[in-house]
Design a protein around this motif. Structure first.
Motif, mmCIF file in Angstrom:
data_model
loop_
_atom_site.group_PDB
_atom_site.id
_atom_site.type_symbol
_atom_site.label_atom_id
_atom_site.label_comp_id
_atom_site.label_asym_id
_atom_site.label_seq_id
_atom_site.Cartn_x
_atom_site.Cartn_y
_atom_site.Cartn_z
ATOM 1 N N ARG A 25 0.886 -1.260 -0.018
ATOM 2 C CA ARG A 25 -0.030 0.107 -0.250
ATOM 3 C C ARG A 25 0.953 1.209 -0.085
ATOM 4 O O ARG A 25 1.859 1.336 0.572
ATOM 5 C CB ARG A 25 -0.896 0.042 1.111
ATOM 6 N N ILE A 26 0.512 2.256 -1.033
ATOM 7 C CA ILE A 26 1.164 3.627 -0.778
ATOM 8 C C ILE A 26 0.846 4.357 0.493
ATOM 9 O O ILE A 26 -0.099 4.998 0.644
ATOM 10 C CB ILE A 26 0.918 4.395 -2.218
ATOM 11 N N ALA A 27 2.004 4.752 1.039
ATOM 12 C CA ALA A 27 1.756 5.876 2.271
ATOM 13 C C ALA A 27 1.430 7.178 2.064
ATOM 14 O O ALA A 27 0.801 7.822 2.840
ATOM 15 C CB ALA A 27 2.873 5.442 3.087
ATOM 16 N N HIS A 28 2.027 7.550 0.851
ATOM 17 C CA HIS A 28 1.923 9.029 0.806
ATOM 18 C C HIS A 28 1.856 9.232 -0.899
ATOM 19 O O HIS A 28 2.536 8.746 -1.575
ATOM 20 C CB HIS A 28 3.364 9.896 1.274
ATOM 21 N N PHE A 29 0.852 10.373 -1.336
ATOM 22 C CA PHE A 29 0.960 10.828 -2.635
ATOM 23 C C PHE A 29 1.267 12.021 -2.697
ATOM 24 O O PHE A 29 0.667 13.023 -2.660
ATOM 25 C CB PHE A 29 -0.370 10.407 -3.153
ATOM 26 N N PRO A 30 2.659 12.494 -2.943
ATOM 27 C CA PRO A 30 2.943 13.899 -2.958
ATOM 28 C C PRO A 30 2.433 14.642 -4.130
ATOM 29 O O PRO A 30 2.343 14.225 -4.980
ATOM 30 C CB PRO A 30 4.407 13.790 -2.746
#
Ligand code: SF4
Length: 416
Positions: A381-386
């Motif tokens: 899972r991706i923790a951050h979408f800058p």
């Protein structure tokens, strides 16, 4: 102290009448609750009037909010009239937060509930559907936008005139090449007449996707003139490099690495001389201005469209010798495709304006990067979408209202 983006929005409204900026300035005005601001924005959009001109009556405004909204409308109107954001900025800066108003003044005061603790951030699962080149392009352009578009999928992207033009033109060319797979100079008059009729039909069918009747007519005329240029290019191409159109709007769904990809190739030509293919992408918006510029975008992993088409055909056992972007935007200029010839790994790049070369090594690197991005999207899972740090990435983003992290635009040097 206001956030710099609010100052930019107030400036964009005052100097250019930018309605999206005005909507953001209302959302930043704490004297009105977010629910009321959203209702006002929805009403303005539905009635196609600026926020400064909508009536207060249909809005869920209490007494104090009504006064605050009137003050905001007045300040926004003054700023626009004077071309000076000061009035609007002063008001937004001095606003106190909206307090819900009680409808029963005699009711005993209630102890407000303790605010809920913020939900702890958790990594996000990404949707498990085939990847596309445009999704990869968006992922590298701005991960926050990719998150809004492909994970939240919150809003139907509205039809724009440019998108409607592109869709109608693509439909006309699809029908045209189903009838004319082997273009030639001998068929020029017949092809021109038929394409013109197909353009008129396609734009007529698409008329509900344009905002106004005038827009339909203007875009139809633009497409008909561009079609004349297209026939010129087609005849010249057939004379220089005889070919047959062997694919139109071809759906491709290759597995690359371990990932399923999907896409549609606008046109595939097979050259008579050696049986190799050219994959062609019609472009009705802005494109690279030279073959070198496009190749460098591929090398920097900023554009995966043509590399993806290349690999979809190579995996299918074909030999692709050329990749082309075909501009269909400007009817005032001859059509000159941005075209890359695929060359061996050791060959130095050659460029001559719109024509150039791309090495198989560059295409292999692009393919490997596609797989890496696929791994990232499909993996843990991706923790951050800058958010992007490039203001240009936001130019056509429809999520600007929701994106508090967007980069500031360049200062407007000549705005006053
Ligand atoms: S507004 Fe800009 S930073 Fe925000 S999601 Fe859109 S492109 Fe990304």
């Amino acid at each position: 102290m206001l956030r710099p983006t609010i100052a930019q929005d107030a400036s964009a409204w005052s100097h250019r009448g930018d309605r999206a900026a005005l909507e953001r300035a209302l959302l930043a005005y704490s004297a009105i609750s977010p629910v009321t601001s959203a209702a006002a924005i929805a009403l303005a959009r539905a009635t196609e009037r600026p926020l400064t001109a909508i009536e207060e009556a249909p809005l869920p405004l209490g007494g104090r909010e009504r006064e605050s909204f009137a003050a905001w409308q007045s300040a926004a109107s003054d700023s626009r009239a004077a071309g000076d954001p000061s009035s609007l900025l002063r008001l937004v800066e001095s606003a106190s937060p909206a307090v819900p108003e009680s409808t029963t003044p005699s009711a005993p005061a209630e102890i407000p509930p303790a605010p809920l603790p913020p939900e702890p951030p958790r990594p996000v699962a990404t949707p498990n559907r085939p990847l596309s080149a445009s999704a990869l392009n968006m992922f590298v352009d701005c991960r926050r936008r990719w998150f809004f578009r492909y994970v939240c999928d919150p809003i139907e992207e509205p039809d724009s005139s440019a998108a409607s033009y592109g869709t109608a033109f693509h439909a006309a060319l699809e029908s045209f090449h189903a009838e004319f797979a082997r273009p030639s100079e001998e068929l020029r008059a017949e092809m021109a007449q038929r394409l013109d009729a197909l353009i008129v039909d396609a734009f007529d069918r698409a008329r509900s996707t344009f905002a106004t009747v005038v827009e339909v007519k203007l875009q139809t005329q633009r497409a008909r003139r561009t079609a004349v240029r297209y026939i010129d290019w087609l005849c010249e191409r057939a004379r220089q490099l005889p070919f047959e159109v062997v694919g139109i709007e071809r759906r491709v769904a290759p597995t690359i690495g371990e990932h399923q990809f999907v896409g549609f190739i606008d046109r595939i030509d097979r050259f008579d001389a050696d049986g190799s293919l050219a994959v062609i992408d019609y472009k009705t918006g802005s494109i690279a201005e030279s073959a070198k510029e496009y190749r460098e975008r591929v090398r920097r992993f900023e554009d995966f469209q043509l590399p993806f088409y290349y690999w979809s055909q190579e995996i299918a056992g074909e030999h692709v010798s050329r990749l082309a972007l075909l501009p269909l935007k400007d009817h005032t200029l001859p059509i000159v495709p941005i075209e890359l010839e695929v060359v061996g790994g050791g060959a130095a790049p050659r460029d001559n304006g719109a024509r150039g070369t791309i090495s198989i090594l560059d295409l292999e690197r692009a393919r490997d990067r596609m797989v890496e991005i696929g791994d990232e999207i499909r993996g843990e899972r991706i923790a951050h979408f800058p958010a992007s740090d490039d203001p240009e990435a936001c130019a056509y983003c429809i999520y600007t209202l929701s994106c508090t992290a967007r980069p500031q635009p360049e200062p407007e040097r000549f705005s006053r």
